[in-house]
Design a protein around this motif. Structure first.
Motif, PDB file in Angstrom:
ATOM      1  N   PHE A 158     -80.558 -25.634  22.018  1.00  0.00           N
ATOM      2  CA  PHE A 158     -79.158 -25.213  22.163  1.00  0.00           C
ATOM      3  C   PHE A 158     -78.979 -24.081  23.172  1.00  0.00           C
ATOM      4  O   PHE A 158     -77.864 -23.700  23.503  1.00  0.00           O
ATOM      5  CB  PHE A 158     -78.567 -24.857  20.803  1.00  0.00           C
ATOM      6  CG  PHE A 158     -78.515 -26.040  19.886  1.00  0.00           C
ATOM      7  CD1 PHE A 158     -77.510 -26.994  20.017  1.00  0.00           C
ATOM      8  CD2 PHE A 158     -79.498 -26.244  18.919  1.00  0.00           C
ATOM      9  CE1 PHE A 158     -77.483 -28.105  19.195  1.00  0.00           C
ATOM     10  CE2 PHE A 158     -79.472 -27.362  18.103  1.00  0.00           C
ATOM     11  CZ  PHE A 158     -78.479 -28.295  18.238  1.00  0.00           C
ATOM     12  N   ASP A 159     -80.123 -23.523  23.658  1.00  0.00           N
ATOM     13  CA  ASP A 159     -80.007 -22.526  24.717  1.00  0.00           C
ATOM     14  C   ASP A 159     -79.622 -23.193  26.037  1.00  0.00           C
ATOM     15  O   ASP A 159     -79.221 -22.548  26.984  1.00  0.00           O
ATOM     16  CB  ASP A 159     -81.326 -21.748  24.862  1.00  0.00           C
ATOM     17  CG  ASP A 159     -82.516 -22.672  25.052  1.00  0.00           C
ATOM     18  OD1 ASP A 159     -82.344 -23.907  24.871  1.00  0.00           O
ATOM     19  OD2 ASP A 159     -83.606 -22.193  25.362  1.00  0.00           O
ATOM     20  N   ASN A 160     -79.737 -24.526  26.057  1.00  0.00           N
ATOM     21  CA  ASN A 160     -79.422 -25.245  27.286  1.00  0.00           C
ATOM     22  C   ASN A 160     -78.637 -26.520  26.962  1.00  0.00           C
ATOM     23  O   ASN A 160     -79.143 -27.635  27.092  1.00  0.00           O
ATOM     24  CB  ASN A 160     -80.731 -25.575  28.018  1.00  0.00           C
ATOM     25  CG  ASN A 160     -80.487 -26.232  29.347  1.00  0.00           C
ATOM     26  OD1 ASN A 160     -79.397 -26.104  29.925  1.00  0.00           O
ATOM     27  ND2 ASN A 160     -81.481 -26.965  29.837  1.00  0.00           N
ATOM     28  N   PRO A 161     -77.389 -26.370  26.505  1.00  0.00           N
ATOM     29  CA  PRO A 161     -76.632 -27.562  26.104  1.00  0.00           C
ATOM     30  C   PRO A 161     -76.288 -28.432  27.303  1.00  0.00           C
ATOM     31  O   PRO A 161     -76.162 -27.942  28.418  1.00  0.00           O
ATOM     32  CB  PRO A 161     -75.368 -26.979  25.471  1.00  0.00           C
ATOM     33  CG  PRO A 161     -75.276 -25.575  25.904  1.00  0.00           C
ATOM     34  CD  PRO A 161     -76.627 -25.122  26.322  1.00  0.00           C
ATOM     35  N   ASP A 213     -81.087 -20.659  12.927  1.00  0.00           N
ATOM     36  CA  ASP A 213     -80.437 -19.381  12.621  1.00  0.00           C
ATOM     37  C   ASP A 213     -79.062 -19.379  13.293  1.00  0.00           C
ATOM     38  O   ASP A 213     -78.967 -19.393  14.522  1.00  0.00           O
ATOM     39  CB  ASP A 213     -81.297 -18.220  13.145  1.00  0.00           C
ATOM     40  CG  ASP A 213     -80.732 -16.861  12.716  1.00  0.00           C
ATOM     41  OD1 ASP A 213     -79.503 -16.799  12.430  1.00  0.00           O
ATOM     42  OD2 ASP A 213     -81.486 -15.883  12.680  1.00  0.00           O
ATOM     43  N   PRO A 214     -77.980 -19.357  12.503  1.00  0.00           N
ATOM     44  CA  PRO A 214     -76.645 -19.492  13.107  1.00  0.00           C
ATOM     45  C   PRO A 214     -76.291 -18.334  14.042  1.00  0.00           C
ATOM     46  O   PRO A 214     -75.400 -18.465  14.870  1.00  0.00           O
ATOM     47  CB  PRO A 214     -75.705 -19.524  11.896  1.00  0.00           C
ATOM     48  CG  PRO A 214     -76.473 -18.910  10.783  1.00  0.00           C
ATOM     49  CD  PRO A 214     -77.918 -19.191  11.044  1.00  0.00           C
ATOM     50  N   SER A 216     -73.183 -25.293  15.039  1.00  0.00           N
ATOM     51  CA  SER A 216     -72.070 -24.356  15.198  1.00  0.00           C
ATOM     52  C   SER A 216     -72.592 -22.948  15.442  1.00  0.00           C
ATOM     53  O   SER A 216     -73.597 -22.534  14.860  1.00  0.00           O
ATOM     54  CB  SER A 216     -71.205 -24.363  13.936  1.00  0.00           C
ATOM     55  OG  SER A 216     -70.369 -23.232  13.936  1.00  0.00           O
ATOM     56  N   LYS A 217     -71.879 -22.227  16.303  1.00  0.00           N
ATOM     57  CA  LYS A 217     -72.255 -20.831  16.571  1.00  0.00           C
ATOM     58  C   LYS A 217     -71.526 -19.876  15.635  1.00  0.00           C
ATOM     59  O   LYS A 217     -71.837 -18.689  15.594  1.00  0.00           O
ATOM     60  CB  LYS A 217     -71.885 -20.470  18.010  1.00  0.00           C
ATOM     61  CG  LYS A 217     -72.817 -21.059  19.039  1.00  0.00           C
ATOM     62  CD  LYS A 217     -72.389 -20.594  20.420  1.00  0.00           C
ATOM     63  CE  LYS A 217     -73.538 -20.705  21.415  1.00  0.00           C
ATOM     64  NZ  LYS A 217     -73.113 -20.257  22.758  1.00  0.00           N
ATOM     65  N   GLN A 227     -80.087 -18.613  21.741  1.00  0.00           N
ATOM     66  CA  GLN A 227     -81.471 -18.331  22.157  1.00  0.00           C
ATOM     67  C   GLN A 227     -82.447 -19.380  21.636  1.00  0.00           C
ATOM     68  O   GLN A 227     -83.641 -19.276  21.834  1.00  0.00           O
ATOM     69  CB  GLN A 227     -81.922 -16.957  21.628  1.00  0.00           C
ATOM     70  CG  GLN A 227     -81.128 -15.772  22.155  1.00  0.00           C
ATOM     71  CD  GLN A 227     -80.113 -15.292  21.140  1.00  0.00           C
ATOM     72  OE1 GLN A 227     -79.012 -15.839  21.042  1.00  0.00           O
ATOM     73  NE2 GLN A 227     -80.463 -14.286  20.363  1.00  0.00           N
ATOM     74  N   THR A 228     -81.951 -20.370  20.882  1.00  0.00           N
ATOM     75  CA  THR A 228     -82.860 -21.328  20.257  1.00  0.00           C
ATOM     76  C   THR A 228     -82.797 -22.662  20.986  1.00  0.00           C
ATOM     77  O   THR A 228     -81.715 -23.210  21.201  1.00  0.00           O
ATOM     78  CB  THR A 228     -82.468 -21.529  18.772  1.00  0.00           C
ATOM     79  OG1 THR A 228     -82.288 -20.261  18.163  1.00  0.00           O
ATOM     80  CG2 THR A 228     -83.528 -22.314  18.025  1.00  0.00           C
TER      81      THR A 228
END
Ligand SMILES: [Cu+2]
Lengths: 155, 560
Positions: free
Chosen positions: A54-57, A44-45, A97-98, A50-51
């Protein structure tokens, strides 16, 4: 339809070249797995932060001299923006991408991938040569697009 | 077909004609050409500003954004200059070869003109106001002002009106001349507009969904699906410009140099192949995208290469014409004929340079579409260098060459030797500027310099500094190009309003085999069905995949 002899020769030779191109391309893709980045995984872009993962790059060691870099792209930055890895490391970048469409290019390497909102992209590279590599966004993403860069240091 | 000079014997109705030109039809074409060269003028200045900024020669003032200028340049050149030129040229040729436009068709042409101008004004206003710095690809979720998309819809509607005109006039002529093949020019016109019309449908669908989305009525958009719709159109539209250049090579160039068409049948086979093979290929612009399987990418990459086949046939046919003419002019030996061509005649020189540019242009295209190679150059300046060779050389320089007979033909004037020289100068300056620009872009891109990026040192990066010399050459190229462009715009103005009065013919060459052209070639219904089948084969599976397996959509975002 009747054709001139010389035209037949011309078209046969040139078509043979095109078919040869097609076969070489197919061979490289199928046999040598040298295919362009085409990862299929959605996200979900609007909830990238929160996903997992990617919540912890960041950079994660996943094997002997094997690393995974989880990275988010947004106008106008890469997170993480400063990466350090040892020479000879095999690195898999997991990207998303955000916001808008971005490009992920590491200059002077073959790393080049589109990063779309809603899609997770993946690309792998072994960094043999030590040095400082320039990471840049190569798809227009807004007013500060030219400032969107990061660095990879290979030691 | 003989030209009817007596107005009262015209097949349609009494249409005013002066020296073989139907005045009302000429007015329509000239209106399109005026808009076309106005767009070229403004677009050229935008190009210069970019070149100066990117090379660091002269940074843009703070109130003007590089991306705003880039958006304007892309839209004015790639969309407005080309589209309006094509309609003006095709309608003039139809009027000439089909013995006048039907009043209904002329009206459709004017409606198309009104819609296009209104649309372009709307689009350019939003760009000027800074509300649409989304570049000519307007990839969502970058969201421009709704008026930007509404303007684009008007342009597409204008195109459809013009397409309807071409189809109606073609059918009418066929009915009146049963059992006769249509003139080759009209056949090309039909092919060009069939391809253009079908290519514009997906982008129309895309833009129609972007309107409610940009207004906030539709909360999110399917990014990958929009991107696919855009490239289905975007990939084909550049081939439409190429197709138009090809029509002038086959029909006009042999006549200008005193030769004959190599083969009428071969030319028509090229038209059919360009129509049938063109649309599948959009994904070769998405080779390094996620969410698309390698199988589909491979299919598209090599399907887009199929266009090479008619191009190679064209190269053969054209050089056969040149050799015959060169030998007739006394050229001896293997290549002696090459020197005996009318190089000093801009009406030959410009399309010839266009043709020659397509050799490196086409080869670069094969590289871009070669899958693994694309990964090296994707989104770098290489790609920009490539389409400046194909669109701004092959197509645009051929269009430039067309001006020197089309405009005097329409205005009832003549091309003087002095104007011919001015034309040769404009063509050569343009070509020289483009060699510098495109050459440096290819080299910079090969070493990773990204496209669509304002001047930057990337925090003093060493790699980025190594691109500076190429960017400087690019800037110099842009300056030289603008000089050529200004001269060209002046020449167009001169041919429209200043040149001495007289009769200039619309050059239409003939072929030895044109009487034996088989009638099945005129069966457009069949070609369209085959084209749709090929499109279905190329897009049905990924289109469904993009919808069924779509992630949550993206809201409109403004990042400039
Ligand atoms: Cu970016």
């Amino acid at each position: 339809m009747r054709m001139h002899r010389s035209e037949e020769i011309w078209l046969t030779v040139t078509t043979a070249f095109l078919v040869l191109f097609l076969l070489i391309g197919g061979y490289l893709t199928v046999q040598l797995a040298m295919s362009p980045p085409s990862h299929r995984e959605t996200i979900d872009p609007q909830k990238v932060g929160q996903t997992a993962p990617f919540d912890n790059p960041g950079v994660k060691k996943i094997g002997e001299n094997e690393y995974e870099v989880v990275m988010t792209l947004e106008a106008f930055m890469f997170t993480p923006g400063d990466i350090e890895i040892p020479a000879g490391a095999k690195v898999t970048f997991k990207l998303t991408s955000k916001d808008v469409v971005h490009g992920f290019e590491v200059a002077k390497t073959n790393i080049n991938a589109m990063v779309m909102p809603g899609q997770i992209q993946q690309i792998t590279q072994t960094f043999d040569k030590p040095g400082k590599y320039l990471v840049l966004c190569n798809e227009y993403c807004g007013g500060g697009h030219q400032f969107m860069s990061a660095a990879i240091t290979v030691k | 077909m003989e030209l009817v000079l007596n107005p009262t014997t015209s097949t349609q109705q009494a249409v005013k004609k002066v020296l073989g030109v139907k005045l009302q039809d000429a007015k329509l074409s000239l209106s399109y050409l005026s808009v076309s060269f106005a767009a070229l003028f403004v677009g050229g200045i935008m190009g210069l500003l970019q070149g100066l900024d990117r090379s660091g020669i002269m940074p843009l003032p703070a109130w003007l954004s590089y991306y705003q200028v880039l958006t304007a340049h892309g839209i004015l050149m790639l969309l407005v200059f080309t589209s309006t030129f094509v309609v003006g040229y095709i309608y003039a040729g139809m009027s000439y070869t089909l013995d006048g436009l039907l009043p209904k068709v002329r009206r459709l042409g004017w409606i198309g003109f009104g819609l296009m101008v209104a649309g372009v004004v709307m689009v350019m206003t939003t760009v000027a106001m800074g509300d649409a710095s989304v570049l000519y690809t307007f990839y969502p979720p970058l969201a421009a002002s709704p008026y930007f998309y509404i303007g684009l819809v008007l342009v597409v509607l204008g195109l459809w009106s013009c397409s309807a005109g071409v189809f109606i006039n073609y059918r009418y002529w066929r009915k009146l001349h049963r059992g006769q093949p249509t003139p080759l020019f009209a056949y090309f016109a039909m092919g060009i507009f069939v391809l253009w019309f079908f290519a514009s449908i997906p982008v129309a669908v895309e833009v129609l969904t972007l309107i409610p989305w940009s207004m906030g009525i539709l909360p999110t958009i399917n990014v990958m699906f929009s991107r696919m719709l855009f490239w289905t159109f975007g990939h084909t539209v550049v081939n439409v410009w190429y197709f138009v250049a090809v029509s002038a090579w086959y029909v006009a160039v042999p006549k200008i140099i005193g030769g004959k068409i190599f083969s009428d049948k071969l030319a028509r086979v090229v038209v059919i192949l360009l129509v049938v093979l063109n649309l599948p290929g959009g994904f070769h612009h998405m080779i390094i995208d996620p969410a698309l399987s390698n199988g589909v990418k491979y299919l598209h990459a090599y399907m887009s290469m199929a266009v090479a086949f008619p191009s190679l046939m064209t190269v053969f046919a054209m050089f056969a014409v040149f050799e015959r003419v060169g030998r007739k002019n006394g050229g001896k030996g293997l290549f002696g004929w090459f020197k005996k061509l009318p190089w000093g005649d801009v009406r030959f020189l410009a399309p010839m340079i266009g043709m020659i540019s397509f050799i490196p242009g086409g080869a670069g295209g094969i590289i871009n579409t070669s899958f693994q190679l694309d990964q090296v150059v994707h989104n770098t300046l290489w790609v920009v260098g490539h389409f400046h060779l194909t669109v701004a050389m092959t197509a645009a320089v051929t269009f430039i060459g067309i001006c020197y007979w089309l405009i005097p033909h329409l205005t009832g004037r003549v091309l003087t030797p002095k104007m011919n020289k001015a034309g040769v100068a404009a063509t050569l300056i343009w070509t020289f500027g483009m060699i510098l620009l495109s050459g440096s872009q290819h080299l910079a891109g090969l070493s990773g310099d990204p496209r669509r990026t304002a001047y930057t040192t990337y925090n003093g990066s060493e790699v980025a500094a190594s691109w500076d010399p190429y960017e400087l050459v690019m800037g110099i190229g842009a300056v030289i190009l603008l000089i050529g462009l200004l001269l060209q715009v002046y020449n167009v103005f001169h041919l429209m309003f200043r040149a001495p009065k007289g009769n200039t013919e619309f050059p239409v060459a003939h072929a030895d085999d044109e009487k034996s052209t088989p009638m099945w070639m005129e069966r457009w219904g069949l070609w369209i069905v085959i084209m749709l089948l090929v499109i279905g084969m190329a897009y049905a599976v990924p289109a469904v995949d993009f919808i069924v397996n779509a992630p949550p959509g993206s809201p409109p975002i403004r990042t400039w």
